[in-house]
Design a protein around this motif. Structure first.
Motif, PDB file in Angstrom:
ATOM      1  N   GLY A  73      -0.384   6.908   9.445  1.00 10.22           N
ATOM      2  CA  GLY A  73      -1.811   6.968   9.131  1.00 10.22           C
ATOM      3  C   GLY A  73      -2.459   5.629   8.842  1.00 10.22           C
ATOM      4  O   GLY A  73      -3.503   5.562   8.206  1.00 10.22           O
ATOM      5  N   GLY A  74      -1.855   4.538   9.321  1.00 10.57           N
ATOM      6  CA  GLY A  74      -2.443   3.217   9.067  1.00 10.57           C
ATOM      7  C   GLY A  74      -2.207   2.267  10.218  1.00 10.57           C
ATOM      8  O   GLY A  74      -1.763   2.663  11.300  1.00 10.57           O
ATOM      9  N   LYS A  75      -2.506   0.998   9.986  1.00 14.21           N
ATOM     10  CA  LYS A  75      -2.268  -0.043  10.982  1.00 14.21           C
ATOM     11  C   LYS A  75      -1.576  -1.219  10.299  1.00 14.21           C
ATOM     12  O   LYS A  75      -1.804  -1.482   9.118  1.00 14.21           O
ATOM     13  CB  LYS A  75      -3.592  -0.519  11.597  1.00 14.21           C
ATOM     14  N   ASN A  76      -0.738  -1.927  11.073  1.00 16.14           N
ATOM     15  CA  ASN A  76      -0.104  -3.163  10.606  1.00 16.14           C
ATOM     16  C   ASN A  76       0.676  -2.972   9.303  1.00 16.14           C
ATOM     17  O   ASN A  76       0.574  -3.778   8.383  1.00 16.14           O
ATOM     18  CB  ASN A  76      -1.158  -4.271  10.438  1.00 16.14           C
ATOM     19  N   LEU A  77       1.443  -1.909   9.229  1.00 13.35           N
ATOM     20  CA  LEU A  77       2.238  -1.633   8.034  1.00 13.35           C
ATOM     21  C   LEU A  77       3.597  -2.321   8.157  1.00 13.35           C
ATOM     22  O   LEU A  77       4.284  -2.184   9.172  1.00 13.35           O
ATOM     23  CB  LEU A  77       2.417  -0.128   7.857  1.00 13.35           C
ATOM     24  N   LEU A  78       3.992  -3.077   7.137  1.00 11.87           N
ATOM     25  CA  LEU A  78       5.202  -3.914   7.082  1.00 11.87           C
ATOM     26  C   LEU A  78       5.108  -5.107   8.030  1.00 11.87           C
ATOM     27  O   LEU A  78       5.396  -6.238   7.656  1.00 11.87           O
ATOM     28  CB  LEU A  78       6.475  -3.110   7.382  1.00 11.87           C
ATOM     29  N   PHE A  79       4.750  -4.852   9.302  1.00  4.15           N
ATOM     30  CA  PHE A  79       4.553  -5.919  10.297  1.00  4.15           C
ATOM     31  C   PHE A  79       3.278  -5.616  11.077  1.00  4.15           C
ATOM     32  O   PHE A  79       2.801  -4.479  11.075  1.00  4.15           O
ATOM     33  CB  PHE A  79       5.737  -5.977  11.281  1.00  4.15           C
ATOM     34  N   ARG A  80       2.744  -6.631  11.773  1.00  6.12           N
ATOM     35  CA  ARG A  80       1.608  -6.378  12.656  1.00  6.12           C
ATOM     36  C   ARG A  80       2.059  -5.469  13.793  1.00  6.12           C
ATOM     37  O   ARG A  80       3.128  -5.674  14.377  1.00  6.12           O
ATOM     38  CB  ARG A  80       1.075  -7.690  13.268  1.00  6.12           C
ATOM     39  N   SER A  94      -4.505  -6.164  -1.033  1.00  2.00           N
ATOM     40  CA  SER A  94      -3.643  -4.984  -0.968  1.00  2.00           C
ATOM     41  C   SER A  94      -4.375  -3.893  -0.197  1.00  2.00           C
ATOM     42  O   SER A  94      -5.609  -3.918  -0.072  1.00  2.00           O
ATOM     43  CB  SER A  94      -3.287  -4.493  -2.371  1.00  2.00           C
ATOM     44  N   GLY A  95      -3.629  -2.923   0.279  1.00  2.02           N
ATOM     45  CA  GLY A  95      -4.206  -1.857   1.093  1.00  2.02           C
ATOM     46  C   GLY A  95      -5.216  -0.994   0.353  1.00  2.02           C
ATOM     47  O   GLY A  95      -5.942  -0.231   0.986  1.00  2.02           O
ATOM     48  N   ASN A  96      -5.298  -1.124  -0.969  1.00  2.00           N
ATOM     49  CA  ASN A  96      -6.256  -0.326  -1.737  1.00  2.00           C
ATOM     50  C   ASN A  96      -7.648  -0.953  -1.800  1.00  2.00           C
ATOM     51  O   ASN A  96      -8.549  -0.373  -2.395  1.00  2.00           O
ATOM     52  CB  ASN A  96      -5.730  -0.074  -3.161  1.00  2.00           C
ATOM     53  N   GLU A  97      -7.795  -2.148  -1.257  1.00  2.00           N
ATOM     54  CA  GLU A  97      -9.129  -2.741  -1.071  1.00  2.00           C
ATOM     55  C   GLU A  97      -9.546  -2.407   0.359  1.00  2.00           C
ATOM     56  O   GLU A  97      -8.913  -2.878   1.313  1.00  2.00           O
ATOM     57  CB  GLU A  97      -9.088  -4.257  -1.293  1.00  2.00           C
ATOM     58  N   PRO A  98     -10.594  -1.563   0.547  1.00  2.00           N
ATOM     59  CA  PRO A  98     -10.967  -1.099   1.902  1.00  2.00           C
ATOM     60  C   PRO A  98     -11.238  -2.229   2.888  1.00  2.00           C
ATOM     61  O   PRO A  98     -11.064  -2.053   4.090  1.00  2.00           O
ATOM     62  CB  PRO A  98     -12.233  -0.277   1.653  1.00  2.00           C
ATOM     63  N   PHE A  99     -11.682  -3.402   2.388  1.00  2.00           N
ATOM     64  CA  PHE A  99     -12.041  -4.493   3.297  1.00  2.00           C
ATOM     65  C   PHE A  99     -10.965  -5.574   3.373  1.00  2.00           C
ATOM     66  O   PHE A  99     -11.228  -6.709   3.772  1.00  2.00           O
ATOM     67  CB  PHE A  99     -13.390  -5.103   2.883  1.00  2.00           C
ATOM     68  N   TYR A 100      -9.734  -5.222   2.984  1.00  2.00           N
ATOM     69  CA  TYR A 100      -8.607  -6.156   3.025  1.00  2.00           C
ATOM     70  C   TYR A 100      -8.042  -6.253   4.444  1.00  2.00           C
ATOM     71  O   TYR A 100      -8.028  -5.284   5.187  1.00  2.00           O
ATOM     72  CB  TYR A 100      -7.535  -5.657   2.049  1.00  2.00           C
ATOM     73  N   SER A 114       0.853  -1.196   0.000  1.00  2.00           N
ATOM     74  CA  SER A 114       0.000   0.000   0.000  1.00  2.00           C
ATOM     75  C   SER A 114       0.880   1.235   0.000  1.00  2.00           C
ATOM     76  O   SER A 114       2.085   1.170   0.297  1.00  2.00           O
ATOM     77  CB  SER A 114      -0.915   0.020   1.232  1.00  2.00           C
ATOM     78  N   ASP A 115       0.278   2.368  -0.299  1.00  2.00           N
ATOM     79  CA  ASP A 115       1.016   3.629  -0.276  1.00  2.00           C
ATOM     80  C   ASP A 115       1.496   3.937   1.138  1.00  2.00           C
ATOM     81  O   ASP A 115       2.581   4.499   1.331  1.00  2.00           O
ATOM     82  CB  ASP A 115       0.126   4.766  -0.796  1.00  2.00           C
ATOM     83  N   LEU A 116       0.685   3.580   2.132  1.00  2.00           N
ATOM     84  CA  LEU A 116       1.076   3.835   3.528  1.00  2.00           C
ATOM     85  C   LEU A 116       2.282   2.974   3.910  1.00  2.00           C
ATOM     86  O   LEU A 116       3.190   3.437   4.604  1.00  2.00           O
ATOM     87  CB  LEU A 116      -0.102   3.553   4.470  1.00  2.00           C
ATOM     88  N   GLU A 117       2.285   1.700   3.465  1.00  2.00           N
ATOM     89  CA  GLU A 117       3.447   0.844   3.728  1.00  2.00           C
ATOM     90  C   GLU A 117       4.688   1.424   3.033  1.00  2.00           C
ATOM     91  O   GLU A 117       5.791   1.368   3.571  1.00  2.00           O
ATOM     92  CB  GLU A 117       3.196  -0.576   3.225  1.00  2.00           C
ATOM     93  N   GLN A 118       4.472   1.940   1.845  1.00  2.00           N
ATOM     94  CA  GLN A 118       5.574   2.533   1.090  1.00  2.00           C
ATOM     95  C   GLN A 118       6.184   3.701   1.883  1.00  2.00           C
ATOM     96  O   GLN A 118       7.399   3.848   1.962  1.00  2.00           O
ATOM     97  CB  GLN A 118       5.042   3.002  -0.274  1.00  2.00           C
ATOM     98  N   ARG A 119       5.302   4.511   2.510  1.00  2.00           N
ATOM     99  CA  ARG A 119       5.767   5.645   3.320  1.00  2.00           C
ATOM    100  C   ARG A 119       6.571   5.165   4.528  1.00  2.00           C
ATOM    101  O   ARG A 119       7.638   5.686   4.838  1.00  2.00           O
ATOM    102  CB  ARG A 119       4.573   6.464   3.826  1.00  2.00           C
ATOM    103  N   LYS A 120       6.049   4.140   5.213  1.00  2.07           N
ATOM    104  CA  LYS A 120       6.745   3.637   6.398  1.00  2.07           C
ATOM    105  C   LYS A 120       8.091   3.030   5.996  1.00  2.07           C
ATOM    106  O   LYS A 120       9.107   3.223   6.685  1.00  2.07           O
ATOM    107  CB  LYS A 120       5.882   2.594   7.120  1.00  2.07           C
TER     108      LYS A 120
END
Length: 741
Positions: free
Chosen positions: A315-322, A206-212, A27-33
């Protein structure tokens, strides 16, 4: 200072190739982290300049399978994935696991089903709208589907895709990653649709599916799109007070519970996420993870600069790792996947067809413990007109349990002590044997006599454990067996091993504090034959002298390949070998076919002239009684032998047994009889010969079948007596690791 030097040395080793370490993001948020992690590394470790090396490169992937493929073809190096995807990455794409995420309660997660308070229970899921964290994921797919299959709520003919069965079960779903085969399973998803692959995020992992992911599945429920959400417990550990008021968990027994009660109200437990890489990159990935954890982990030296297991700043949760990860447990190289994810979990995935359809899915593999059982099983396979039967040979009942747990076999009939062991190992009951003329009242009447009959609350007729001696050995009683020669049906047998502990352990209390009954028996008896044991208790065993070269290898074997194995074997041991030489003073066995076995001594030519009046039972009060007096003179009632299997194969084994019993049970015109063994040169092969019916028992736990007193005795004994099979099964228990790196 030493720590800094060590980290620098690790970095130089890691980066000597001049390549970037490439982390795959979803996801874009994971990319940022990931980009911030790269910056933090540059700041902390200025020795490797940006001109010669960018320490970490962030590779954006379309979905989890795109990540796996990028790692496989050397376009990325590592990613953290759900255990279901880890299994696929290893088995289907040739990757390897290098680390596991460890949470507060170990490396495993509880799979939970969440609903709006007061709307559903576990029995009314059919026709509901469902959201799942991911297709083939631990808590959103594998464990819930295994649970529904084990209860026979889902009826799956393995010829059809499992996804089709699920789409018929639920009204509509969002299961990211399920693919296009069953559109209903993506109907509730809300990702962007496009014919251009990189712009299509609908129903993708992927993070671009809201219900993923688990957060997305919970969001799906909260938005009112679904009636039930399947996800892991980590997501609800941080539920707000209003969420706790509004939602509840569905428990397997039909009740509901508060969100905080996930450890007692869940559908099962399975492994958490793991980090995958290529085989040739395992050492480098290991060093990289060790380094970033030392710097930015929970106890990292540079936590103020960057936190590896925190996602809120991005701005997200569980990015790269839980976010719930406490640390990463680094794994040894070349570790078999079953020992990374757990034997039960891997067997479940095979049962759900994760490696594609195979012959194993369409056949029933029955576990046999001797050449004689194999002969009977092969005739069964030729006689049955339903599902194909394959006969698999093992060396003992414990080896059968191991093979079923490892998905190398599917079912076996076990005596009560082995039922306890199998239950501790995660196997479950399918059917129990019912013996004697009193059997029918304990069963429901059935128009089709062959059907497996449901167990009523009334107990099944018992089998008694008895101690047998020759009538002319008048001096022997239950209280003076110390120093004598003993014959036991086999190691772990209820009558010949477990119940006996009541009479021998107590007798040695003054001499030793030892409660390990195996060593107690070695000291208590002079010598004997307890097939499957060792030391003194193998000295009397004789093996099978009729099979050329087998005498040594079969001697003291925990199978019918040892002539002194089982109820018939213990009796043979008591009377001696065919030459008339006597080896035993007392035999510990079961009453159920005792009279028939005494007759067989003569008719089989083993020992001539013996009749029931030549033997007596040893009673607990020190007296003796005729062999027919077992109801009043016994060592205890034994629960019935039980067919056991893995949870996901219960329905398949039940259906197979039902068809077998219907066509081959006790019909006089049938050449093959399930409950007869004499023509194969043994007794009690595959099932006890005294079995009248197989009674349906998959709605019962193994503890219920064993009963309170037997279960408590088994607990007491096995808490003190080592058993290799239980050690083998313990490897599968989800527990926290003490290693921090």
């Amino acid at each position: 200072m030493k720590t800094v030097i060590l980290i620098v040395l690790i970095i130089f080793t890691l980066l000597s190739s001049g390549k970037k370490f490439r982390w795959c993001t979803l996801s874009d948020l994971e990319q940022r982290k990931c980009a911030e992690l790269s910056k933090a590394l540059t700041a902390v470790l200025p020795l490797a300049t940006a001109n010669s090396f960018a320490r970490i490169s962030c590779i954006r992937a379309h979905n989890t399978y795109d990540c796996i493929d990028k790692i496989r073809v050397n376009k990325a190096d590592a990613a953290s994935l759900d255990a279901g995807d880890v299994y696929s990455a290893v088995k289907l794409y040739g990757l390897t696991v290098v680390a596991k995420e460890i949470y507060d309660q170990g490396n495993c997660v509880f799979a939970v089903a969440i609903v709006r308070r007061g709307t559903l229970d576990i029995q009314r899921l059919r026709g509901a709208r469902s959201c799942h964290n991911g297709a083939r994921w631990t808590s959103g797919w594998n464990i819930p589907l295994g649970f529904l299959l084990a209860r026979n709520d889902l009826s799956w003919d393995e010829a059809q895709p499992l996804s089709q069965v699920i789409s018929e079960y639920f009204n509509a779903s969002c299961i990211p990653g399920v693919g296009v085969a069953a559109p209903q399973l993506c109907a509730l998803c809300q990702g962007q649709k496009s014919y251009v692959r990189d712009k299509n995020h609908f129903c993708e992992t992927s993070g671009n599916e809201p219900f993923y992911d688990s957060e997305g599945a919970f969001r799906c429920l909260k938005n009112g799109v679904a009636d039930v959400a399947f996800l892991d417990h980590l997501t609800i550990m941080s539920a707000t007070e209003s969420e706790q008021q509004e939602y509840e968990l569905l428990c397997p027994d039909g009740t509901t519970a508060e969100l905080a009660e996930y450890s007692t109200c869940n559908l099962g437990k399975g492994p958490g996420r793991g980090v995958v890489t290529r085989h040739n990159f395992q050492k480098i990935t290991n060093k990289f993870l060790s380094m970033v954890q030392r710097l930015f982990g929970r106890k990292g030296k540079e936590r103020a600069r960057f936190e590896l297991f925190t996602s809120a700043p991005f701005g997200g949760k569980n990015l790269l790792f839980r976010d719930a990860t406490q640390h990463l447990q680094l794994l040894e190289e070349q570790l078999e996947i079953a020992y990374v994810l757990g034997l039960d979990y891997v067997a479940l995935l095979k049962g759900l067809g994760h490696e594609g359809s195979s012959l194993d899915n369409s056949v029933v593999r029955w576990c046999c413990i001797s050449d004689a059982e194999l002969r009977k099983c092969e005739e069964w396979a030729l006689s049955i007109k339903s599902d194909p039967l394959v006969c698999v040979q093992a060396t003992s009942m414990t080896k059968c349990i191991e093979m079923i747990k490892s998905s190398e076999a599917d079912a076996v009939t076990l005596d009560a002590t082995h039922v306890y062991i199998a239950g501790r190992c995660g196997l479950v009951p399918v059917a129990v044997e019912c013996y004697g003329r009193d059997c029918a009242p304990a069963a429901e009447s059935s128009e089709e006599t062959g059907k497996l009959i449901h167990l009523k609350h009334k107990a099944l007729p018992p089998v008694y454990a008895v101690a047998l001696a020759k009538k002319n050995a008048k001096q022997i009683n239950i209280h003076n067996l110390r120093g004598r020669r003993s014959c036991h049906s086999h190691l772990y047998s209820p009558g010949g091993w477990l119940f006996l502990s009541r009479y021998t352990v107590g007798a040695l209390e003054n001499d030793t504090e030892n409660c390990d009954i195996d060593s107690v028996y070695q000291n208590y008896f002079w010598k004997g034959c307890m097939p499957g044991a060792d030391g003194n208790l193998c000295k009397v065993c004789i093996g099978d002298s009729e099979v050329e070269g087998a005498r040594v290898s079969s001697r003291c074997a925990a199978s019918h390949n040892e002539h002194y194995y089982g109820n018939m074997g213990a009796l043979r041991c008591l009377v001696g070998n065919p030459s008339g030489r006597s080896f035993g003073d007392v035999a510990f066995l079961e009453h159920s076919n005792l009279l028939q076995n005494i007759k067989n001594l003569d008719s089989s030519g083993w020992a001539k002239g013996y009749t029931p009046i030549d033997f007596e039972l040893l009673c607990p009060d020190g007296t003796r009684a005729a062999v027919t007096e077992w109801a009043g003179c016994n060592l205890g009632p034994i629960p019935p032998s039980t067919v056991m299997t893995r949870p996901v194969t219960v329905t398949k084994i039940y259906d197979f047994l039902m068809k077998s019993q219907e066509s081959l049970g006790s019909k006089l015109d049938s050449e093959f009889h399930l409950f007869q063994s004499w023509k194969y040169g043994g007794s009690d092969l595959l099932f006890k010969d005294t079995t009248q019916y197989l009674v349906h028992a998959s709605h019962m736990s193994y503890q219920e079948i064993l009963g309170v007193s037997f279960f408590q005795l088994a607990e007491l004994v096995f808490n003190c007596t080592p058993a290799g099979i239980l050690d083998f099964c313990k490897q599968d228990i989800c527990k926290s690791s003490s290693n921090d790196s």
